[in-house]
Design a protein around this motif. Sequence first.
Motif, short mmCIF file in Angstrom:
data_model
loop_
_atom_site.label_atom_id
_atom_site.label_comp_id
_atom_site.label_asym_id
_atom_site.label_seq_id
_atom_site.Cartn_x
_atom_site.Cartn_y
_atom_site.Cartn_z
N GLU A 136 -4.91 -0.53 1.35
CA GLU A 136 -4.34 0.70 2.69
C GLU A 136 -3.39 1.51 1.13
OE1 GLU A 136 -1.30 1.97 5.67
OE2 GLU A 136 -2.23 0.09 5.95
N ILE A 137 -2.55 0.60 0.44
CA ILE A 137 -1.82 1.86 -0.16
C ILE A 137 -2.47 2.12 -1.66
CG2 ILE A 137 0.63 1.19 -1.81
CD1 ILE A 137 1.60 -0.90 -0.17
N GLU A 138 -3.38 1.28 -1.96
CA GLU A 138 -4.39 1.93 -3.50
C GLU A 138 -5.20 2.97 -2.54
OE1 GLU A 138 -6.16 -1.70 -4.58
OE2 GLU A 138 -5.17 -2.75 -5.89
N SER A 139 -5.98 2.48 -1.31
CA SER A 139 -6.13 3.82 -0.89
C SER A 139 -5.74 5.33 -1.19
CB SER A 139 -6.81 3.77 0.21
OG SER A 139 -7.51 4.62 0.99
N ALA A 140 -3.92 5.00 -0.77
CA ALA A 140 -3.69 6.53 -0.41
C ALA A 140 -3.44 6.85 -2.05
CB ALA A 140 -2.42 5.30 0.12
N LEU A 141 -2.89 5.54 -2.31
CA LEU A 141 -2.67 6.06 -4.17
C LEU A 141 -3.61 7.44 -5.03
CD1 LEU A 141 -0.64 3.16 -5.63
CD2 LEU A 141 -0.09 5.18 -5.57
N LYS A 165 5.43 7.15 -6.87
CA LYS A 165 6.00 6.29 -7.58
C LYS A 165 6.66 5.30 -6.54
CE LYS A 165 9.46 7.19 -10.16
NZ LYS A 165 9.95 8.05 -10.62
N GLU A 166 6.83 5.83 -5.31
CA GLU A 166 7.14 4.97 -4.22
C GLU A 166 6.01 4.25 -3.41
OE1 GLU A 166 10.10 3.89 -1.37
OE2 GLU A 166 10.48 5.49 -3.00
#
Length: 252
Positions: A136-141, A165-166
């Motif tokens: 999920e985070i990698e997709s958002a990045l 960065k967050e």
Amino acid sequence: MFSKQLIDYTEKTFKEETITIRTKTMVKKVTDKYIEAESTGPDGKKTLEKIPYGLLVWATGNALRPVVKDLMSQIPAQKESRRGLAVNEYLVVKGTENIWAVGDCAIANYAPTAQVASQEGAFLARLFNQMAKTEEIESALSLLSDEQDKAKNGPDRDAVFGEIKELQKRLRRVKQMGPFEYSHQGSLAYIGSEKAVADISWLTGNFASGGQLTYLFWRSAYLSMCFSTRNRVLVIVDWIKAKMFGRDVSRE
């Protein structure tokens, strides 16, 4: 898994109940009247013995399920495994990338007990949650990176960069999960005659106990591990019925 003190106590209790324990003995043959067993003496000499019986209750270890056998036959790295799927420190089946195994079907250098399987299951749940959060985070990045490239002015780019960065900090925290480590919380066992044995980890050492008080502790621990109040009530009612009327072992 128990201390020598509790092993001796259990053997003494079994002896009082006319239960004979035979160690270093292998069943070679079973007929309708006797068991043919091979025992190894202190000198290493093997002796074949015929043991007559009236009722035979056979309770051996768990055999591999066909699906596990089939999977092992398809993985070259599992050719040397005999008792189950060999796994690494993250419970990934050796020779694969996206297959995990826990419990009786896995060999993880720990005793095949419910306590180990429970901790493995909890670890795997955390691991899968971590993997989902990472994705999920990698997709958002990836989306934020595209937004940063499209940003036309400095403040917009700085705002997007701050979000990146967050998210990167969150990603590092999520990925910090270590390998599976078993934490032994102690062992409990009912040995009959309303007696139990307990070997509990306590502070820096172990607390070993056996007898009727330990049996009450075993029962309370059993109730605490029931998943719902309904199950606890059913178990208590069953215990009361067995105490008043005896255990019903009949079958229709």
